[in-house]
Design a protein around this motif. Structure first.
Motif, PDB file in Angstrom:
ATOM      1  N   TYR A 160      -1.927 -71.779 -67.704  1.00 43.24           N
ATOM      2  CA  TYR A 160      -0.714 -71.191 -68.274  1.00 43.24           C
ATOM      3  C   TYR A 160      -0.948 -70.391 -69.553  1.00 43.24           C
ATOM      4  N   GLY A 161      -2.126 -70.445 -70.115  1.00 47.44           N
ATOM      5  CA  GLY A 161      -2.436 -69.617 -71.266  1.00 47.44           C
ATOM      6  C   GLY A 161      -1.866 -70.133 -72.574  1.00 47.44           C
ATOM      7  N   TYR A 162      -1.874 -69.245 -73.577  1.00 46.79           N
ATOM      8  CA  TYR A 162      -1.577 -69.637 -74.953  1.00 46.79           C
ATOM      9  C   TYR A 162      -0.450 -68.839 -75.593  1.00 46.79           C
ATOM     10  N   TYR A 163       0.394 -68.171 -74.794  1.00 46.88           N
ATOM     11  CA  TYR A 163       1.530 -67.522 -75.435  1.00 46.88           C
ATOM     12  C   TYR A 163       2.397 -68.576 -76.125  1.00 46.88           C
ATOM     13  N   GLU A 174       5.852 -71.543 -65.596  1.00 49.62           N
ATOM     14  CA  GLU A 174       5.770 -70.550 -64.519  1.00 49.62           C
ATOM     15  C   GLU A 174       6.928 -69.550 -64.588  1.00 49.62           C
ATOM     16  N   ARG A 175       8.121 -70.048 -64.838  1.00 49.88           N
ATOM     17  CA  ARG A 175       9.292 -69.154 -64.907  1.00 49.88           C
ATOM     18  C   ARG A 175       9.151 -68.159 -66.057  1.00 49.88           C
ATOM     19  N   LEU A 176       8.734 -68.636 -67.225  1.00 53.60           N
ATOM     20  CA  LEU A 176       8.606 -67.762 -68.391  1.00 53.60           C
ATOM     21  C   LEU A 176       7.471 -66.762 -68.219  1.00 53.60           C
ATOM     22  N   LEU A 177       6.378 -67.205 -67.626  1.00 51.77           N
ATOM     23  CA  LEU A 177       5.266 -66.292 -67.390  1.00 51.77           C
ATOM     24  C   LEU A 177       5.631 -65.225 -66.365  1.00 51.77           C
ATOM     25  N   LYS A 178       6.428 -65.597 -65.394  1.00 46.80           N
ATOM     26  CA  LYS A 178       6.859 -64.617 -64.396  1.00 46.80           C
ATOM     27  C   LYS A 178       7.676 -63.519 -65.063  1.00 46.80           C
ATOM     28  N   PHE A 179       8.548 -63.906 -65.984  1.00 50.27           N
ATOM     29  CA  PHE A 179       9.341 -62.922 -66.720  1.00 50.27           C
ATOM     30  C   PHE A 179       8.437 -61.990 -67.529  1.00 50.27           C
ATOM     31  N   ILE A 272      -0.963 -64.947 -68.031  1.00 54.70           N
ATOM     32  CA  ILE A 272      -0.546 -63.645 -67.504  1.00 54.70           C
ATOM     33  C   ILE A 272      -1.346 -63.303 -66.260  1.00 54.70           C
ATOM     34  N   ARG A 273      -2.635 -63.542 -66.313  1.00 57.11           N
ATOM     35  CA  ARG A 273      -3.489 -63.262 -65.148  1.00 57.11           C
ATOM     36  C   ARG A 273      -3.032 -64.057 -63.937  1.00 57.11           C
ATOM     37  N   ASN A 274      -2.807 -65.349 -64.099  1.00 53.83           N
ATOM     38  CA  ASN A 274      -2.423 -66.192 -62.968  1.00 53.83           C
ATOM     39  C   ASN A 274      -1.030 -65.852 -62.454  1.00 53.83           C
ATOM     40  N   ALA A 275      -0.148 -65.418 -63.364  1.00 52.90           N
ATOM     41  CA  ALA A 275       1.196 -65.012 -62.938  1.00 52.90           C
ATOM     42  C   ALA A 275       1.140 -63.740 -62.092  1.00 52.90           C
ATOM     43  N   LEU A 276       0.238 -62.838 -62.412  1.00 53.94           N
ATOM     44  CA  LEU A 276       0.124 -61.585 -61.666  1.00 53.94           C
ATOM     45  C   LEU A 276      -0.226 -61.830 -60.204  1.00 53.94           C
ATOM     46  N   ILE A 277      -1.048 -62.841 -59.942  1.00 49.76           N
ATOM     47  CA  ILE A 277      -1.431 -63.143 -58.559  1.00 49.76           C
ATOM     48  C   ILE A 277      -0.672 -64.358 -58.034  1.00 49.76           C
TER      49      ILE A 277
END
Length: 376
Positions: A160-163, A174-179, A272-277
């Protein structure tokens, strides 16, 4: 979770009221506004906050001269210009502040380095301190909690990264990263006047997401996307200057069998990378964990290089016989070489193809058991 202290805050505090504009660059939602609020909250000065995305701010700053800026500033000793790249002639405006209002500390932030740097470099030569802000670092989380707690969180961070919002919104990642990954992160690029087909940028990003840790072939990307090589390269440059991705070039000297023009591309944030795919499977189920871990380690080393003002150069190495080194960090003609492997039981040696050529180097293996020794 309380606010997470950022590493550069002390340097920002030290550089205030030194007669220079402070420029903070970083992707959207990475915490630029938050760190400015942290910085200014410790001051007993009045603060004027101008948002470059507001039309009335544009009108206010139009055709500014030093007298007009004095009227705008009033009694405020801090002037913050957020999303400064949106303001026409921002470089000239900041130059006026630096030259005629040295008692005022101006802080300009932006999420688009390709726009803001182009506007600032010439007008602000010798007149600015510039900082890059990245997603939260492993070191910052250790400072916020403790080392063991953050080591235990690494599978979560790799997914999920570090944002900042992701780290503090447990269960909503997941929902926030998708946005973020759908459009918001690339808002500046989509609005840039040179972009004719913004949908191609998202297609390009997805292709790059599948290729982290591998060499990127611009010709193949061009054919897949049905756009020319020059456009591919310009899009990659924009994505890099918007802090979404970054490139590692191939290290080489004058050896004939070394790859010289090759590049690898990594993501500044793995969420971000994982959300893209659209892949958030647990790490034990993934066949890309090696590449993810490599990206994670290089990210954290780059953050510390920047925040501690080390300013070393980062490369990978490969020759025509396909012998390779994951990471080379070069500083003062000394080479620190690293193999980065998730599996701590995997035996790794430095390839003789490299050691037979170069002498002034160190070699380390970074794995899931010892990674923290290299990224703090």
């Amino acid at each position: 979770m309380s606010k997470i202290p950022r590493q550069i805050i002390k340097d920002l505090q030290k550089d205030c009221f030194k007669g220079k504009v402070i420029v903070i660059l970083g992707a959207r939602q990475v915490g630029k506004s938050t760190i400015i609020k942290m910085l200014t909250s410790t001051q007993k000065q009045n603060i004027l906050w101008l948002d470059g995305e507001n039309a009335d701010v544009h009108l206010l700053l139009q055709n500014s001269n030093s007298e007009r800026l004095a009227q705008i500033t009033g009694n405020n000793k801090f002037v913050v210009i957020d999303e400064a790249q949106k303001i026409e002639n921002i470089g000239s405006i900041l130059k006026l502040f630096a030259d005629y209002h040295k008692d005022i500390q101006v802080i300009a932030s932006g999420s688009s380095a390709f726009e803001l740097r182009n506007s600032l470099n010439e007008p602000l030569t010798g007149r600015k301190f510039e900082f890059n802000l990245y997603p939260i670092s492993f070191q910052e989380m250790v400072n916020h909690t403790d080392l063991l707690s953050e080591i235990r969180q690494i599978p979560q961070r790799i997914l999920y990264g570090y944002y900042p919002e992701i780290v503090t919104s447990i269960g909503q990642e997941e929902r926030l990263l998708k946005f973020l990954s759908d459009s918001y992160l690339y808002k500046d690029i989509f609005l840039f006047k040179g972009i004719k087909k913004p949908e191609k940028i998202l297609e390009l990003l997805k292709l790059l997401a599948w290729q982290i840790g591998s060499e990127v072939n611009y010709n193949e990307l061009s054919k897949t996307l049905k756009i020319d090589n020059q456009t591919v390269e310009s899009y990659i440059t924009m994505l890099e200057q918007s802090f979404v991705i970054y490139r590692l070039n191939a290290f080489h000297t004058n050896q004939r069998n070394e790859l010289k023009k090759s590049k690898k591309i990594y993501f500044n944030d793995l969420g971000i990378r994982n959300a893209l795919i659209n892949d958030f499977r647990p790490i034990e189920l993934r066949n890309d964990i090696g590449n993810l871990f490599e990206n994670f380690v290089i990210n954290e080393m780059r953050k510390q290089n920047e925040y501690k003002q080390i300013y070393a150069n980062f490369y990978f190495w490969r020759n025509t016989d396909q012998k390779e080194i994951d990471l080379i960090v070069e500083k003062n003609n000394k080479l620190a070489t690293y193999e980065i492997k998730w599996n701590a039981n995997k035996k790794v040696k430095l390839t003789k193809s490299f050691s037979n050529i170069y002498q002034n180097y160190t070699f380390s293996v970074i794995n899931k058991d010892n990674f923290f020794e290299f990224i703090m």
